[in-house]
Every structure is written in structure tokens, then in C-alpha cells.
Design a protein around this motif. Structure first.
Motif, mmCIF file in Angstrom:
data_model
loop_
_atom_site.group_PDB
_atom_site.id
_atom_site.type_symbol
_atom_site.label_atom_id
_atom_site.label_comp_id
_atom_site.label_asym_id
_atom_site.label_seq_id
_atom_site.Cartn_x
_atom_site.Cartn_y
_atom_site.Cartn_z
ATOM 1 N N SER A 192 0.728 -1.341 0.054
ATOM 2 C CA SER A 192 -0.146 -0.087 0.064
ATOM 3 C C SER A 192 0.750 1.332 0.044
ATOM 4 N N THR A 193 0.419 2.379 -0.835
ATOM 5 C CA THR A 193 1.243 3.569 -0.764
ATOM 6 C C THR A 193 0.866 4.247 0.325
ATOM 7 N N GLU A 194 -0.073 4.015 1.122
ATOM 8 C CA GLU A 194 -0.694 4.776 2.083
ATOM 9 C C GLU A 194 0.403 4.848 3.465
ATOM 10 N N GLY A 195 0.702 6.011 3.746
ATOM 11 C CA GLY A 195 1.743 6.193 4.761
ATOM 12 C C GLY A 195 3.200 6.761 4.100
ATOM 13 N N LEU A 196 3.189 7.252 2.872
ATOM 14 C CA LEU A 196 4.330 7.693 2.223
ATOM 15 C C LEU A 196 4.888 8.839 2.847
ATOM 16 N N VAL A 197 3.724 10.044 3.191
ATOM 17 C CA VAL A 197 4.266 11.012 3.931
ATOM 18 C C VAL A 197 4.913 10.852 5.246
ATOM 19 N N MET A 198 4.182 9.949 6.005
ATOM 20 C CA MET A 198 4.631 9.401 7.431
ATOM 21 C C MET A 198 6.117 8.955 7.234
ATOM 22 N N ASP A 199 6.191 7.914 5.985
ATOM 23 C CA ASP A 199 7.573 7.519 5.869
ATOM 24 C C ASP A 199 8.622 8.532 5.543
ATOM 25 N N ALA A 200 8.420 9.503 5.021
ATOM 26 C CA ALA A 200 9.242 10.440 4.430
ATOM 27 C C ALA A 200 9.901 11.363 5.793
ATOM 28 N N LEU A 241 12.320 4.937 22.102
ATOM 29 C CA LEU A 241 11.389 4.195 22.678
ATOM 30 C C LEU A 241 10.155 4.867 22.882
ATOM 31 N N LEU A 242 10.178 6.255 23.559
ATOM 32 C CA LEU A 242 8.913 6.778 23.805
ATOM 33 C C LEU A 242 8.271 7.359 22.652
ATOM 34 N N ILE A 243 8.805 7.521 21.433
ATOM 35 C CA ILE A 243 8.071 8.015 20.359
ATOM 36 C C ILE A 243 7.276 6.704 19.725
ATOM 37 N N LYS A 244 8.167 5.532 19.630
ATOM 38 C CA LYS A 244 7.607 4.457 18.938
ATOM 39 C C LYS A 244 6.223 3.911 19.842
ATOM 40 N N ARG A 245 6.136 4.071 21.075
ATOM 41 C CA ARG A 245 5.043 3.792 21.881
ATOM 42 C C ARG A 245 4.100 4.600 21.719
ATOM 43 N N ARG A 246 4.090 5.751 21.315
ATOM 44 C CA ARG A 246 2.776 6.574 20.797
ATOM 45 C C ARG A 246 2.148 6.008 19.598
ATOM 46 N N PHE A 247 2.749 5.180 18.717
ATOM 47 C CA PHE A 247 2.117 4.733 17.610
ATOM 48 C C PHE A 247 1.892 3.204 17.698
ATOM 49 N N SER A 248 1.094 2.517 16.932
ATOM 50 C CA SER A 248 0.844 1.208 16.679
ATOM 51 C C SER A 248 2.113 0.325 16.425
ATOM 52 N N LYS A 249 2.040 -1.011 16.702
ATOM 53 C CA LYS A 249 3.095 -1.671 16.567
ATOM 54 C C LYS A 249 3.881 -1.609 15.383
ATOM 55 N N GLU A 250 2.689 -1.731 14.320
ATOM 56 C CA GLU A 250 3.033 -1.649 12.783
ATOM 57 C C GLU A 250 3.642 -0.240 12.320
ATOM 58 N N VAL A 251 3.097 0.800 12.860
ATOM 59 C CA VAL A 251 3.752 2.027 12.535
ATOM 60 C C VAL A 251 5.153 2.101 12.910
ATOM 61 N N ALA A 252 5.278 1.735 14.420
ATOM 62 C CA ALA A 252 6.476 1.902 14.872
ATOM 63 C C ALA A 252 7.459 0.900 14.289
#
Length: 317
Positions: free
Chosen positions: A242-250, A268-279
Motif C-alpha cells: 500500500s502506498t498509504e503512509g508515504l508522507v509519514m515514511d518520509a 522508545l518513547l516515540i515508538k510507543r505513541r504509535f501502533s506496533k505496525e507504524v513503530a
């Protein structure tokens, strides 16, 4: 545990209604919209199964909790994925205690994914209210301590790079998106028409419109930075299904260019703010860039990032 799935406003309505009208509280639901009735009725019935004495004790306990700001859990800013991962290993009583202090949207997400045998054994609210308060708070604190990190920040948040991991989740997401748009805008300027179409085709219509606006508003940038942006774009994960998330990826990519080995707790603090997949997607760029970053190379990116954050922290949302 239907009561725990209610929002704070819905909880307040249910508690006051049951305290004042007791068994007749259900009749009040007919004055609400059907959607609200469907949400509140199971919670009302759950509390009405208690004896009057148990019900009143539970209601008073819950009302005190809503009133006291201090009762809010520090887990509220952590994505439910991480909490669920830790909770499934806990006994039902601990799970119920933790859920009691989480935002309703967290509770709903976690309850939907807990195994049926765990759900069946969760204690009722009245059982929790009979627990020794010191034991109750100890069990809650022990669980929350698992999510504490050594990266604590006591100064203003958003006014220094070191404070960024302590931004609220929605501000962090805004930051990553703004970073992503800025980087893609520079990449577009560096590409020919075919390259521009290649990028825009991978964005939703709304995102493409926002990106065009960023291009129009873009200030003069050194040529070397434009070439870096083009190179960064080619380093993104463009083979995702999926191309969804390209902006976040950048945005993730640029932020990973600002990190050093000593930033592990902040990551670790930042990753925990997001889903496991996004992290996990964020971690891929960290693994790629952090090992080759240096004090000199991260300085420029940190300055760019902080400039964006300074603009965000002053916005009214």
C-alpha cells in the motif's frame, strides 16, 4: 466491563443517573439518541445487577476517580498495542485495574482483542472497590513502571530537540507529516515531470493537494539539500503493498537522520505513541540511518525538525 468502555461524559451521566434514580435509571435512556441508548444500556444493566449497597459504593468510587485529575494513567499517551502486549501476561485482576484508569478508546481497543478466557475471568467493578487501596495502587503502579524510561524531561516541551519525544501523540504525528511534506516537496523540485507524477500518484488526493501547497510555499533551499531530498525519496520503502503512509515514511526517514546511539530511550518513547505496525516502519529507517549518523550530520536535521516543531507547539488545536 461495559462501563469501562464509556467515555468520561457517558460515565458521569450513568453514575449520576444510577445514584439518583437507582433501579429507575434505565427509563432515562429513552430521552437519548438511539446510538447513545445502545452504548449506555449494557453499562446501566451491569451496575444494576449489584446490590444497592454495592452499587452506591461503586458509584461513589467511580465519581471520585473522574473528579481527580491525578487518577489519570500515564499510559494514556501509549498506543493500546503496547499495553495489550504487556497485559495479556497479567492475571485478570491486574488487567481490570489497569483498564479502570485508561481512556475509554484504549479500553475498547484492548477489550476487543483480549482472549475470550481472559475476558470471562475479569472481575466486576464492585470487586475492585473492595480491594485494599494500598494494594490496588501498588498493583497499578507496578504495571505502569514497566513503561517508564530514563529519558525524563522537566522543561518546556517542544522548545528543544530533546523534548520532542514528550510531545502529545497527535503533535508527534503532525510533526512527522510536516517533515514528510517538506521533504517530498524538495524532492519534487529536484525531479522532472515524470518524477513528480510518480510521487503524486502515490498519495491520496488530499495529501497531493497539501504537498502541492508545500511546494508553492517552499523557501529557497541550497541545491545540495534538494539533491539530498531526491536521494532520500529513492531510499523510502516504495515497494510496500500500500502506498498509504508515504508522507509519514518520509517524516520517519528524516527524523531517523537526526538520531544518535544515545537516543535509544527517546526512540522508545516515540515508538510507543504509535501502533506496533507504524513503530516497526519507523524502526526500519532508524536501523538504516542511525549507525551512519554523526554529531555533525545530525545537527542540520535537528535544526530543520525543531523549526517545524516550534511552529506546531504554538498552534491551537
Amino acid at each position: 466491563m461495559k462501563f469501562l468502555e464509556l467515555s468520561d461524559t457517558q460515565r458521569s451521566f450513568a453514575l449520576v443517573s444510577l445514584l439518583l434514580d437507582g433501579d429507575g435509571a434505565l427509563t432515562l435512556l429513552r430521552f437519548l439518541h438511539t446510538q447513545e441508548q445502545n452504548i449506555l444500556e449494557p453499562a446501566f444493566k451491569e451496575l444494576l445487577t449489584l446490590s444497592k449497597a454495592e452499587r452506591n459504593k461503586t458509584i461513589i468510587s467511580e465519581m471520585k476517580q473522574l473528579k481527580e485529575e491525578i487518577a489519570k494513567s500515564p499510559l494514556a499517551e501509549i498506543h493500546p498495542d503496547w499495553i495489550l502486549e504487556a497485559l495479556v501476561k497479567e492475571p485478570p485482576r491486574v488487567i481490570a485495574i489497569v483498564l479502570k484508569y485508561l481512556p475509554s478508546e484504549h479500553v475498547h481497543s484492548i477489550l476487543d482483542r483480549l482472549p475470550p478466557d481472559v475476558l470471562k475471568n475479569l472481575p466486576r467493578l464492585s470487586q475492585l472497590s473492595h480491594m485494599d487501596e494500598e494494594l490496588f495502587l501498588t498493583m497499578r503502579s507496578d504495571f505502569e513502571n514497566r513503561f517508564r524510561v530514563s529519558d525524563t524531561w522537566s522543561g518546556p516541551i517542544g522548545h528543544s530537540f530533546e523534548s520532542i519525544p514528550h510531545l502529545a501523540r497527535f503533535k508527534l504525528e503532525m510533526m512527522f507529516r510536516e517533515l514528510g511534506y517538506a521533504e517530498l516537496a524538495m524532492a519534487i523540485v529536484s525531479l522532472n515531470e515524470k518524477g513528480i507524477d510518480f510521487i503524486l500518484a502515490r498519495l491520496e488526493k488530499k495529501e497531493a493537494t497539501i504537498l502541492k501547497r508545500h511546494v508553492e510555499q517552499k523557501r529557497k533551499v541550497p541545491q545540495i539539500r534538494l539533491k539530498q531530498a531526491q536521494s532520500h525519496f529513492l531510499s523510502l520503502d516504495l515497494n510496500r503493498r500500500s502506498t498509504e503512509g508515504l508522507v509519514m515514511d518520509a517524516g520517519f526517514f528524516i527524523f531517523s537522520k537526526s538520531l544518535l546511539p544515545q537516543d535509544s530511550q527517546a526512540i522508545l518513547l516515540i515508538k510507543r505513541r504509535f501502533s506496533k505496525e507504524v513503530a516497526g516502519q519507523f524502526q526500519k529507517y532508524i536501523d538504516r540511518n542511525q549507525p551512519i549518523n554523526t554529531e555533525k550530520t545530525v545537527a542540520r536535521y535537528r535544526e530543520e525538525i525543531l523549526n517545524i516543531v516550534l511552529g506546531l507547539v504554538g498552534q491551537e488545536v
